[in-house]
Design an enzyme around this catalytic site. Sequence first.
Site, PDB file in Angstrom:
ATOM      1  N   ARG A  90       1.047  -1.369   0.299  1.00 44.19           N
ATOM      2  CA  ARG A  90      -0.264   0.087  -0.355  1.00 44.19           C
ATOM      3  C   ARG A  90       1.254   1.289  -0.215  1.00 44.19           C
ATOM      4  O   ARG A  90       1.963   1.349   0.818  1.00 44.19           O
ATOM      5  CB  ARG A  90      -0.918   0.288   1.517  1.00 44.19           C
ATOM      6  CG  ARG A  90      -1.842  -1.218   1.245  1.00 44.19           C
ATOM      7  CD  ARG A  90      -3.349  -0.918   0.315  1.00 44.19           C
ATOM      8  NE  ARG A  90      -4.114  -0.044   0.365  1.00 44.19           N
ATOM      9  CZ  ARG A  90      -4.626   0.642   0.945  1.00 44.19           C
ATOM     10  NH1 ARG A  90      -5.168  -0.397   1.896  1.00 44.19           N
ATOM     11  NH2 ARG A  90      -6.165   1.650   0.667  1.00 44.19           N
ATOM     12  N   ASP A 238      -3.937   8.967   7.499  1.00 47.09           N
ATOM     13  CA  ASP A 238      -2.848   7.611   7.197  1.00 47.09           C
ATOM     14  C   ASP A 238      -1.053   8.626   6.914  1.00 47.09           C
ATOM     15  O   ASP A 238      -0.434   7.732   7.248  1.00 47.09           O
ATOM     16  CB  ASP A 238      -3.461   7.202   5.364  1.00 47.09           C
ATOM     17  CG  ASP A 238      -4.758   6.262   5.554  1.00 47.09           C
ATOM     18  OD1 ASP A 238      -6.003   7.188   5.193  1.00 47.09           O
ATOM     19  OD2 ASP A 238      -4.520   4.732   5.417  1.00 47.09           O
ATOM     20  N   LYS A 249      -8.543   9.287   3.878  1.00 47.10           N
ATOM     21  CA  LYS A 249      -9.370   8.620   3.325  1.00 47.10           C
ATOM     22  C   LYS A 249     -10.003   9.687   1.769  1.00 47.10           C
ATOM     23  O   LYS A 249     -10.832  10.698   2.563  1.00 47.10           O
ATOM     24  CB  LYS A 249     -10.650   7.282   4.123  1.00 47.10           C
ATOM     25  CG  LYS A 249     -11.717   6.795   2.577  1.00 47.10           C
ATOM     26  CD  LYS A 249     -11.110   6.086   2.002  1.00 47.10           C
ATOM     27  CE  LYS A 249     -10.848   4.793   2.592  1.00 47.10           C
ATOM     28  NZ  LYS A 249      -9.069   3.954   1.964  1.00 47.10           N
TER      29      LYS A 249
END
Lengths: 347, 347
Positions: A90, A238, A249
């Site tokens: 990721r 994040d 997000k």
Amino acid sequence: MTQLQSVAWADGAVLVLDQRLLPQQEVVNRYTTVADVAESIRSMQVRGAPAIGCTAAYGMALVATHASAQQSHELLPALAAARTQLDASRPTAVNLFWATRRMYEYAVAQQHLPIAEFRVSMQREAQAIFDEDLAMCQAIGRHGEPLIPARGRVLTHCNAGGLATAGYGTALGPIYRAHETGRAVHVYVDETRPYLQGARLTAFELQRAGVPLTLITDNMAAYFMGQGLIDCIIVGADRIAANGDVANKIGTYGLAVLAHAHGIPMYVAAPTSTIDMRISDGRMIPIEERSSDEVTMIGGRRIAPEGVTAAHPAFDVTPARLINGIICERGVILPPYTTALADLMQK
Amino acid sequence: MTQLQSVAWADGAVLVLDQRLLPQQEVVNRYTTVADVAESIRSMQVRGAPAIGCTAAYGMALVATHASAQQSHELLPALAAARTQLDASRPTAVNLFWATRRMYEYAVAQQHLPIAEFRVSMQREAQAIFDEDLAMCQAIGRHGEPLIPARGRVLTHCNAGGLATAGYGTALGPIYRAHETGRAVHVYVDETRPYLQGARLTAFELQRAGVPLTLITDNMAAYFMGQGLIDCIIVGADRIAANGDVANKIGTYGLAVLAHAHGIPMYVAAPTSTIDMRISDGRMIPIEERSSDEVTMIGGRRIAPEGVTAAHPAFDVTPARLINGIICERGVILPPYTTALADLMQK
């Protein structure tokens, strides 16, 4: 693994709750290879930056446990390869890179240990990352809870709860804390398209914890703000840049603009491991572009016509000026963030 | 019925394209009772304020055609009952009330006609409403097209296209006009939860017309605005108050706040029949609260845990101050709307 725990270490394996199947099914997968662990991150069986960090740490422990070697230092190349593999799973979550670096640097420092002792110490280090994350979430809960007004109506986006962390959650931490201490709190839960983490995960864990909630579609948030029904917004992060810009997000930026226009405080809750001082501002944060199919299909069912392409930036960046406070395990950071974060990270 | 026509009159029956099944299936239902027609509106087989108006007009024609009577005036009680029944099917769309009132008043005025002639004249009046709507949409397209800049990237919400009207559309009218005249135009289509009218209907009809589009989730709109990829927003309207406040699909208000914050013009495209001069401002517009299940279920599949309740306001109200222009069949109305709309509606 207790119910709703996102990831755990057990008997030389990593257990991952497949969050893609929630709320319909609670399936726990058992992995013994780092490739499988990396794939579980890539495919979003586990998601949420802190939970990804814990999972990656366990992935490193897996290599330390199972790779064949006579001496500890012979494991370093395999650990370096595992780190690269995990880091590629990721691109946006800084906790992932933080956890693999910590595990790798720990391995380098401990390479003098006898191999059996080294393997156990790597497992303990991964477990320490998990335990520290849980403690951090509880501290975030304590620091953030006073920001919620009496009978507070809190809007949250995505899932920055127990499922996104080792437990308890970041954005949901202050809410759980308020609820646990007997305060009335009501949560407006953005469903959070395209992955529906709000509808599937946040609603699920709040319901299980007995916290009153109302599920809304993302495009209703402005309506409820305009009706005076939202007292504050708390979201996770994040990655946080050195100037306080926050990657989170997709949809977070829009909420921040709307909150600002309505005079509603917008808080970000995240552990300090989310703060990336190497990134001066949010424009430097890479935004992961995910598959169009994740927008055009819901639960395997196509909702858009064949041949229609959807955009799918998975994250957006909210500028620091729209954020009223960053709740971390050491307290609430207030603007100006450039100096506040520099001070915090030097301590 | 030609493809993608939302409603039609044929051989003493009303044909309704069941838009709930798009884009997977194109099913046309044939109705001969006003109860069935009202139900087709209530259940959202047909949606979009102008298309609902056309459907209701055909519903009135159905009663005039089939109810037994010796003399025309004997049909008035049945027509009054039909009007009440149709008006109750959707509470927000003013075109519905406008169309049933026009049909009823026409019936009152024509009650002197012999019964056979009366029945035919009522069918013709309903058809006139349909034909006028199509002509209005084309005029909206002509007036609105110059508002789209060269190589314009237009964001739209919900479906205010050919499927929402007699054809061509309101919000999509200027886009179709630009495309037809050979101009490059690209449409960002909000998927529009919970009903996904953008993903299912707008993407469908734009794709069929060959207009380039990118589908996005509603919570991505702010991201693309922030990236400088949106030149203007064009949406439809369900009702416009005398001061220019606009009731439209839930999510419109949020888009308007976001557009304002980004300096992006926000236009509303709607026929003058959508303007309700009896409503002084948007606070007086009733907002339809629809079923929670329409949020918690997608295509018959539950996305949220059992027992979780969702809010479902189907519309919101955008204050006039956030609207840069109202595109109607007579031209583009600019602020201040209170005087501009009063002038327009007196002409």
